[in-house]
Write a protein that holds these residues in place. Sequence first.
Motif, short mmCIF file in Angstrom:
data_model
loop_
_atom_site.label_atom_id
_atom_site.label_comp_id
_atom_site.label_asym_id
_atom_site.label_seq_id
_atom_site.Cartn_x
_atom_site.Cartn_y
_atom_site.Cartn_z
N PRO A 98 47.96 55.60 33.95
CA PRO A 98 47.93 54.14 33.98
C PRO A 98 48.03 53.49 35.35
N GLY A 99 48.74 54.07 36.29
CA GLY A 99 48.97 53.37 37.55
C GLY A 99 47.93 53.60 38.62
N ALA A 100 47.23 54.72 38.54
CA ALA A 100 46.37 55.14 39.66
C ALA A 100 45.14 54.27 39.84
N VAL A 101 44.67 53.65 38.76
CA VAL A 101 43.36 52.99 38.81
C VAL A 101 43.43 51.50 39.10
N THR A 102 44.63 50.94 39.18
CA THR A 102 44.78 49.48 39.20
C THR A 102 44.05 48.81 40.36
N ASP A 103 44.38 49.22 41.57
CA ASP A 103 43.82 48.52 42.73
C ASP A 103 42.31 48.72 42.86
N ALA A 104 41.85 49.94 42.62
CA ALA A 104 40.40 50.19 42.74
C ALA A 104 39.62 49.38 41.72
N ASP A 107 39.57 45.77 42.72
CA ASP A 107 38.61 45.56 43.81
C ASP A 107 37.18 45.44 43.27
N ILE A 108 36.83 46.27 42.29
CA ILE A 108 35.50 46.17 41.69
C ILE A 108 35.36 44.84 40.95
N GLY A 109 36.44 44.38 40.33
CA GLY A 109 36.41 43.07 39.69
C GLY A 109 36.06 41.98 40.69
N ASP A 261 30.64 46.25 34.84
CA ASP A 261 30.82 47.62 35.30
C ASP A 261 30.86 48.58 34.12
N VAL A 262 30.86 48.04 32.90
CA VAL A 262 30.95 48.83 31.68
C VAL A 262 29.98 48.26 30.65
N TYR A 263 29.59 49.11 29.68
CA TYR A 263 28.55 48.73 28.74
C TYR A 263 28.91 49.21 27.34
N GLU A 264 28.33 48.55 26.35
CA GLU A 264 28.71 48.81 24.97
C GLU A 264 28.34 50.22 24.52
N HIS A 265 27.21 50.74 25.01
CA HIS A 265 26.76 52.07 24.58
C HIS A 265 26.44 52.93 25.80
N MET A 285 31.91 52.19 37.95
CA MET A 285 32.43 52.76 39.19
C MET A 285 33.74 52.10 39.63
N GLY A 286 34.49 51.55 38.66
CA GLY A 286 35.73 50.86 38.99
C GLY A 286 36.73 51.72 39.73
N THR A 287 36.77 53.02 39.47
CA THR A 287 37.73 53.89 40.14
C THR A 287 37.06 54.83 41.13
N SER A 288 35.84 54.52 41.53
CA SER A 288 35.05 55.44 42.35
C SER A 288 35.41 55.39 43.83
N THR A 289 36.60 55.85 44.14
CA THR A 289 36.94 56.17 45.53
C THR A 289 37.56 57.56 45.51
N LEU A 290 37.38 58.32 46.57
CA LEU A 290 37.92 59.67 46.61
C LEU A 290 39.43 59.65 46.46
N GLU A 291 40.08 58.70 47.15
CA GLU A 291 41.54 58.64 47.09
C GLU A 291 42.04 58.43 45.66
N VAL A 292 41.36 57.52 44.94
CA VAL A 292 41.79 57.23 43.57
C VAL A 292 41.51 58.39 42.65
#
Length: 318
Positions: A98-104, A107-109, A261-265, A285-292
Amino acid sequence: MKRVYFTRPLPESVADMARAYFDVEMRTENTPLKIGQMRAALNLYDGVLMMFGDTFSVEVFREAQNPRCKVLANYGVGINHIDLQAARSAGVMVTNVPGAVTDATADIGMTLIMMSARRAGEGERMVRAGEWPGWNPTQLLGTHVTGKTVGIIGMGRIGSAIAQRCHFGFDMKVLYWSRSEKDFAYPAERVRTLEELMARADFAVVAVPASAETHHLINDDALSHMAPTAHLINVARGDIVDEAALIRALKDRRIAGAGLDVYEHEPTVPNALKAMENAVLLPHMGTSTLEVREKMGRIAVENLQKALNGETPPNLVN
């Protein structure tokens, strides 16, 4: 040594960490598991590090009365692709990160807000196609973001992080719709209904978890309350938005634009949506950074390690 299965390739640093604890088999394909592969994984491995798209449904668990697998470590936050009741009945724990993806994801938002407002996708396509005639004062006129109103649908970790960026970075007024009142270090107004938020927001941002209750939450009715100058942004899950309704709203110019960034199907995206200039489309690609991705992997491996060591994993969902 316990056997664990990675359903997609992960950064090598994550695999190396896991190998210190387990006998690791890492799949080489980047596609979701088929139903037979999921059933096999439950019977062949002590734990499975799984991904979005690996749909562990009740049908998958039906054939696994007493599976060898004791934990599904989901590599992400959302767990709507797992039948939690069926997993519980089969004696399989479910964890997430739950915590790892928040900031990335936040940022995509913000990326989608800016791209949709400023028509950045249209501009890039124009340049790449060799169709840019040079600067002129009425070219691709978008809308200002600074000082506008953002409406957050679902004020959890990610929604709050987007709101914080909007307020402090762009001096935006923050509205939110959620089940409970929140306390923030900046002004944020909780609205009583989704309809009110949609009517007042210049940018309506979907950040609510996917569930049976939120399926097609953003439908024709919800979209009908938006102003023709407003934008819809979705960084949550695709099926929260009725894609056909959104296409109609965009086609009829009842809203100004959408950033998705996301789709129904997934990974299928309707051709009608791809053809629209007033839609910004990113490939989940909301979490698409190497660090995340490395951090997500470390947390998922820790969940596996604790669960298979007889301890309560730190991010137990079910």
